[in-house]
Design a protein around this motif. Structure first.
Motif, short mmCIF file in Angstrom:
data_model
loop_
_atom_site.label_atom_id
_atom_site.label_comp_id
_atom_site.label_asym_id
_atom_site.label_seq_id
_atom_site.Cartn_x
_atom_site.Cartn_y
_atom_site.Cartn_z
N SER A 147 -12.27 -33.17 -17.16
CA SER A 147 -11.76 -31.80 -17.08
C SER A 147 -12.36 -31.11 -15.88
O SER A 147 -13.32 -31.59 -15.26
CB SER A 147 -12.14 -31.04 -18.35
OG SER A 147 -13.56 -30.89 -18.42
N ASN A 148 -11.80 -29.96 -15.52
CA ASN A 148 -12.39 -29.16 -14.46
C ASN A 148 -13.83 -28.79 -14.78
O ASN A 148 -14.69 -28.76 -13.90
CB ASN A 148 -11.56 -27.89 -14.24
CG ASN A 148 -10.22 -28.17 -13.58
OD1 ASN A 148 -9.94 -29.30 -13.18
ND2 ASN A 148 -9.38 -27.17 -13.46
N GLU A 149 -14.09 -28.52 -16.08
CA GLU A 149 -15.44 -28.14 -16.49
C GLU A 149 -16.42 -29.30 -16.27
O GLU A 149 -17.55 -29.09 -15.83
CB GLU A 149 -15.45 -27.72 -17.97
CG GLU A 149 -14.72 -26.42 -18.26
CD GLU A 149 -13.20 -26.57 -18.28
OE1 GLU A 149 -12.51 -25.52 -18.25
OE2 GLU A 149 -12.70 -27.72 -18.32
N CYS A 201 -16.09 -31.73 -14.07
CA CYS A 201 -16.26 -31.89 -12.63
C CYS A 201 -17.25 -30.86 -12.08
O CYS A 201 -18.09 -31.18 -11.23
CB CYS A 201 -14.92 -31.78 -11.92
SG CYS A 201 -13.80 -33.16 -12.25
N PHE A 202 -17.15 -29.64 -12.58
CA PHE A 202 -18.09 -28.59 -12.17
C PHE A 202 -19.51 -29.00 -12.55
O PHE A 202 -20.45 -28.86 -11.75
CB PHE A 202 -17.71 -27.27 -12.85
CG PHE A 202 -18.55 -26.10 -12.44
CD1 PHE A 202 -18.13 -25.24 -11.43
CD2 PHE A 202 -19.76 -25.83 -13.05
CE1 PHE A 202 -18.91 -24.14 -11.04
CE2 PHE A 202 -20.55 -24.76 -12.68
CZ PHE A 202 -20.12 -23.90 -11.67
N GLU A 253 -6.76 -39.45 -10.09
CA GLU A 253 -5.72 -38.43 -10.29
C GLU A 253 -4.52 -38.67 -9.38
O GLU A 253 -4.55 -38.35 -8.20
CB GLU A 253 -6.30 -37.03 -10.04
CG GLU A 253 -7.27 -36.55 -11.10
CD GLU A 253 -6.60 -36.37 -12.46
OE1 GLU A 253 -5.36 -36.31 -12.52
OE2 GLU A 253 -7.34 -36.30 -13.45
N LYS A 270 -3.61 -31.70 -9.45
CA LYS A 270 -4.75 -31.80 -10.37
C LYS A 270 -5.99 -32.24 -9.62
O LYS A 270 -7.10 -31.76 -9.88
CB LYS A 270 -4.44 -32.79 -11.50
CG LYS A 270 -3.43 -32.27 -12.51
CD LYS A 270 -3.27 -33.28 -13.64
CE LYS A 270 -2.30 -32.76 -14.70
NZ LYS A 270 -2.12 -33.75 -15.80
N ASN A 324 -7.51 -29.32 -7.78
CA ASN A 324 -8.19 -28.41 -8.71
C ASN A 324 -9.55 -28.98 -9.14
O ASN A 324 -10.55 -28.26 -9.22
CB ASN A 324 -7.32 -28.15 -9.93
CG ASN A 324 -6.12 -27.27 -9.62
OD1 ASN A 324 -6.15 -26.49 -8.67
ND2 ASN A 324 -5.06 -27.41 -10.39
N LYS A 325 -9.55 -30.28 -9.45
CA LYS A 325 -10.79 -30.89 -9.93
C LYS A 325 -11.83 -31.02 -8.83
O LYS A 325 -13.02 -30.79 -9.05
CB LYS A 325 -10.49 -32.25 -10.57
CG LYS A 325 -9.72 -32.12 -11.88
CD LYS A 325 -9.48 -33.45 -12.55
CE LYS A 325 -8.73 -33.25 -13.86
NZ LYS A 325 -8.53 -34.50 -14.60
N GLN A 385 -12.09 -29.12 -6.28
CA GLN A 385 -12.59 -27.78 -6.00
C GLN A 385 -13.59 -27.34 -7.06
O GLN A 385 -14.61 -26.71 -6.74
CB GLN A 385 -11.44 -26.77 -5.91
CG GLN A 385 -11.87 -25.41 -5.35
CD GLN A 385 -12.48 -25.53 -3.96
OE1 GLN A 385 -11.86 -26.05 -3.03
NE2 GLN A 385 -13.73 -25.06 -3.81
N SER A 386 -13.33 -27.69 -8.32
CA SER A 386 -14.29 -27.39 -9.38
C SER A 386 -15.61 -28.11 -9.13
O SER A 386 -16.70 -27.54 -9.30
CB SER A 386 -13.73 -27.80 -10.75
OG SER A 386 -12.62 -27.01 -11.10
#
Length: 327
Positions: A123-125, A127-128, A247, A252, A255-256, A258-259
């Protein structure tokens, strides 16, 4: 009749369990299961209380001093409360064991088990969180050196290419591409003129297969076998490149990634020069791992053929072409 020499063996689960039980202060009933063979061999170890994993280094892959450097790095990160899998001392306080295998002495280390699961599609979370943890590791290791490989253009690109010559004709389009892109990347690295804080100790293999994820944002990093010295952007670029191939939906991906970069830069800044070098830095590590597979094909990739080379180089081309199209 004397035993025939071998170049690699697989240690018995039963014998390893007895060995671990003798050396470490664990409970009497130990379960030992082979998890994976490869450049090194991994076993899962457990008693009724705790899980561990044991890495059995292949013969002549790492020297004892190289392993010691890896373990000292892990203990440094542990002492700074960073979520890494770290080595466990035996009853006498030793971290490295020796096993007399048929091919010669192999070293063994027992590590803490990284709780959680492997998550290919993060998830983006997540990856962050990976970016944040990577930046914390880099903050501790920036400006430091260990007595291991220096990941420069010679090692990442030129030595890798020469390892591959033993398997593939230099006339192949893929080999010509690797040589061409290697020279291009090498020039970019030379012109970068890195500041001291942009260099340090790198993991060089941070991707989903070497991460355990709990609750989306609890990340533990393991397998520092390839750690060494280099520009810290190498770790950043390699994770981005792995995301790129996982991905297929590039929106997507963007976005990932960048996170991930947001998580990293919340802890540790990246210069514009470093960000611009992500495509070439990521490609350099993929070329390096082609060289590793050529050097140790019998352990890491039994399918090391021209078709495999076409597939692998095709990935490097796609990655480089994607970022070229964004300029």
């Amino acid at each position: 009749m004397s035993a025939f020499p071998v170049i690699a063996s697989i240690v018995s689960e039963t014998a390893l369990a007895e060995f671990i039980k003798e050396k470490y202060p664990l409970e009497e009933n130990i379960d030992c299961k082979l998890f994976r063979t490869g450049v090194n061999h991994t076993y899962f170890i457990s008693d009724s209380q705790t899980k561990f994993f044991a890495r059995i280094y292949c013969h002549n892959w790492r020297t004892k001093s190289e392993i010691q450097e890896e373990l000292e790095l892990l203990l440094l990160l542990k002492d700074n409360d960073l979520a890494v899998s770290y080595p466990i001392p035996d009853k006498e306080g030793n971290f490295i064991q020796e096993i007399n295998a048929p091919e010669g002495v192999r070293h063994a280390v027992l590590f803490t088990f990284a709780e959680g699961k492997k998550m290919r599609f993060m998830s983006n979370e997540s990856c962050f969180a990976v970016g944040s943890l990577m930046a914390k590791i880099h903050t501790i290791t920036a400006g430091k050196k260990i007595n291991r490989t220096d990941y420069n253009s010679e090692v990442l690109l030129h030595q890798a290419y020469h390892h591959m010559i033993s398997f593939f004709s230099e006339d192949l389009d893929e080999m010509q591409y690797i040589r061409k892109i290697g020279n291009q990347i090498s020039k970019s690295f030379e012109e970068a003129n890195w500041a001291e804080h942009q260099k340090g100790i790198v993991h060089l293999d941070i991707w989903y297969d070497n991460l355990s994820v709990n609750n989306q944002d609890e990340i533990t990093i393991f397998d520092f076998d390839n750690c060494g010295n280099g520009e810290l952007i190498l770790d950043v670029a390699y994770f981005c490149k792995q995301l790129f191939f996982i991905e297929s939906d590039k929106e997507k991906y963007e976005n990932k990634v960048q996170s991930f970069l947001n998580g990293y830069q919340q802890i540790r800044g990246l210069s514009e020069k470093e960000i611009q070098l992500i495509p070439e830095a990521g490609a350099s590590i993929f070329i390096f791992y082609l060289g590793v597979q050529a050097q140790r094909f019998d352990w890491s990739n039994i399918f090391f053929t021209e078709n495999y080379l076409k597939m692998f180089v095709g990935r490097i081309r796609n990655w480089m072409d994607y970022y070229e199209s964004k300029k």
